[in-house]
Motif scaffolding. Structure first.
Motif, PDB file in Angstrom:
ATOM      1  N   TYR A  23       0.832  -1.199   0.000  1.00 39.66           N
ATOM      2  CA  TYR A  23       0.000   0.000   0.000  1.00 39.66           C
ATOM      3  C   TYR A  23       0.871   1.255   0.000  1.00 39.66           C
ATOM      4  N   LEU A  24       1.878   1.266   0.893  1.00 40.80           N
ATOM      5  CA  LEU A  24       2.779   2.431   0.972  1.00 40.80           C
ATOM      6  C   LEU A  24       3.482   2.644  -0.367  1.00 40.80           C
ATOM      7  N   ASN A  25       3.871   1.541  -0.990  1.00 39.59           N
ATOM      8  CA  ASN A  25       4.562   1.618  -2.265  1.00 39.59           C
ATOM      9  C   ASN A  25       3.658   2.208  -3.352  1.00 39.59           C
ATOM     10  N   SER A  26       2.389   1.804  -3.334  1.00 40.24           N
ATOM     11  CA  SER A  26       1.493   2.322  -4.378  1.00 40.24           C
ATOM     12  C   SER A  26       1.175   3.798  -4.139  1.00 40.24           C
ATOM     13  N   THR A  27       1.071   4.216  -2.870  1.00 38.62           N
ATOM     14  CA  THR A  27       0.833   5.650  -2.627  1.00 38.62           C
ATOM     15  C   THR A  27       2.070   6.449  -3.034  1.00 38.62           C
ATOM     16  N   LYS A  33       4.363  10.099  -9.487  1.00 38.79           N
ATOM     17  CA  LYS A  33       3.819  10.394 -10.813  1.00 38.79           C
ATOM     18  C   LYS A  33       3.538  11.883 -10.972  1.00 38.79           C
ATOM     19  N   LYS A  34       3.250  12.550  -9.838  1.00 43.32           N
ATOM     20  CA  LYS A  34       2.901  13.975  -9.891  1.00 43.32           C
ATOM     21  C   LYS A  34       4.117  14.890  -9.806  1.00 43.32           C
ATOM     22  N   VAL A  35       5.295  14.295  -9.593  1.00 46.40           N
ATOM     23  CA  VAL A  35       6.498  15.131  -9.495  1.00 46.40           C
ATOM     24  C   VAL A  35       6.774  15.744 -10.873  1.00 46.40           C
ATOM     25  N   ASN A 170      16.011   5.681 -15.302  1.00 39.36           N
ATOM     26  CA  ASN A 170      14.751   5.036 -14.934  1.00 39.36           C
ATOM     27  C   ASN A 170      14.198   5.608 -13.617  1.00 39.36           C
ATOM     28  N   ASP A 171      15.063   5.819 -12.641  1.00 36.42           N
ATOM     29  CA  ASP A 171      14.642   6.432 -11.362  1.00 36.42           C
ATOM     30  C   ASP A 171      14.033   7.803 -11.625  1.00 36.42           C
ATOM     31  N   LEU A 172      14.732   8.594 -12.457  1.00 35.68           N
ATOM     32  CA  LEU A 172      14.290   9.968 -12.728  1.00 35.68           C
ATOM     33  C   LEU A 172      12.962   9.977 -13.472  1.00 35.68           C
ATOM     34  N   GLN A 173      12.824   9.017 -14.406  1.00 36.95           N
ATOM     35  CA  GLN A 173      11.564   8.920 -15.162  1.00 36.95           C
ATOM     36  C   GLN A 173      10.412   8.537 -14.235  1.00 36.95           C
ATOM     37  N   THR A 174      10.734   7.755 -13.191  1.00 31.68           N
ATOM     38  CA  THR A 174       9.706   7.354 -12.227  1.00 31.68           C
ATOM     39  C   THR A 174       9.230   8.550 -11.402  1.00 31.68           C
ATOM     40  N   GLY A 175      10.113   9.556 -11.263  1.00 32.44           N
ATOM     41  CA  GLY A 175       9.740  10.727 -10.477  1.00 32.44           C
ATOM     42  C   GLY A 175      10.697  11.018  -9.343  1.00 32.44           C
ATOM     43  N   LEU A 176      11.688  10.141  -9.146  1.00 31.28           N
ATOM     44  CA  LEU A 176      12.680  10.409  -8.102  1.00 31.28           C
ATOM     45  C   LEU A 176      13.541  11.587  -8.548  1.00 31.28           C
ATOM     46  N   ARG A 177      13.887  12.450  -7.584  1.00 30.59           N
ATOM     47  CA  ARG A 177      14.701  13.622  -7.891  1.00 30.59           C
ATOM     48  C   ARG A 177      15.795  13.758  -6.836  1.00 30.59           C
TER      49      ARG A 177
END
Ligand SMILES: [Zn+2]
Length: 203
Positions: A23-27, A33-35, A170-177
């Motif tokens: 659940y935490l992972n999906s949130t 996704k909104k980053v 791939n991390d950056l595309q996921t939204g990690l910054r």
């Protein structure tokens, strides 16, 4: 096999933990996704780029930053060169696939001491110390924390310097910054946990 009392507890904890973590992972996924995509050069990268120019100048080398932040659209236009548009192929990265798109990369050239023209000559020794100016610049860049595109195994990109902070494309595309509004995030426990579970999920 008979489970010990402790074994039962461990087993029950894992059974309860898995859905909680999923659940935490999906949130976290939804949040990432909104980053938004960055709109400029990372603050630290910009500072280090300035330092690179000033430290090279002290050695008698004029470094010119020819490219820094590049939007995903601009990257797509660059990708088209030599493919659907005239010219030579200059990149293998589409929009969102280059560290430039996340403000984490710069490209440099050296200005000739004689003419001021930009040079991409690895052998040029303008300051006359019997060392390649280009390699001197790369050495400074590395002490500042940059990775050099000339070290890449496949597509060598000699003018390219980047700071990944351990984040893959791939991390950056996921939204990690690495940072948002100048606040470092790459070391946050949240990102680490997220990456850990994402890696497990991808096995
Ligand atoms: Zn580059």
């Amino acid at each position: 096999m008979k489970l010990t009392r402790l074994g039962k507890w461990v087993f029950a904890s894992i059974i309860i933990l898995i859905p909680v973590l999923l659940y935490l992972n999906s949130t976290e996924n939804e949040r990432l996704k909104k980053v938004p995509m960055p709109t400029g050069l990372d603050k630290n990268v910009a500072e280090k780029a300035d330092l690179l120019v000033s430290e090279a100048a002290r050695k008698g080398i004029r470094v010119v930053i020819t490219d820094e932040f590049r939007s995903a659209d601009a990257q797509d236009r660059l990708f088209a060169k030599g493919r659907t548009e005239p010219g030579d192929v200059v990149t293998h990265a589409r929009g969102g696939e280059s560290y430039h798109n996340y403000g984490l990369a710069i490209d440099f050239a050296i200005a000739s001491r004689e003419s001021g023209n930009l040079l991409w000559d690895m052998d040029y020794d303008g300051n006359g110390n019997s060392r390649s100016d280009w390699k001197e610049v790369v050495a400074i860049a590395k002490t500042l924390g940059f990775e050099w595109g000339g070290d890449w195994k496949q597509f060598k990109d000699y003018p390219h310097l980047q700071m990944t902070y351990g984040l893959t494309i791939n991390d950056l595309q996921t939204g990690l910054r690495p940072s948002i509004n100048g606040q470092p995030t790459q070391v946050s426990m949240r990102n680490k946990i997220y990456k850990f579970f994402r890696n497990i999920a991808s096995i």
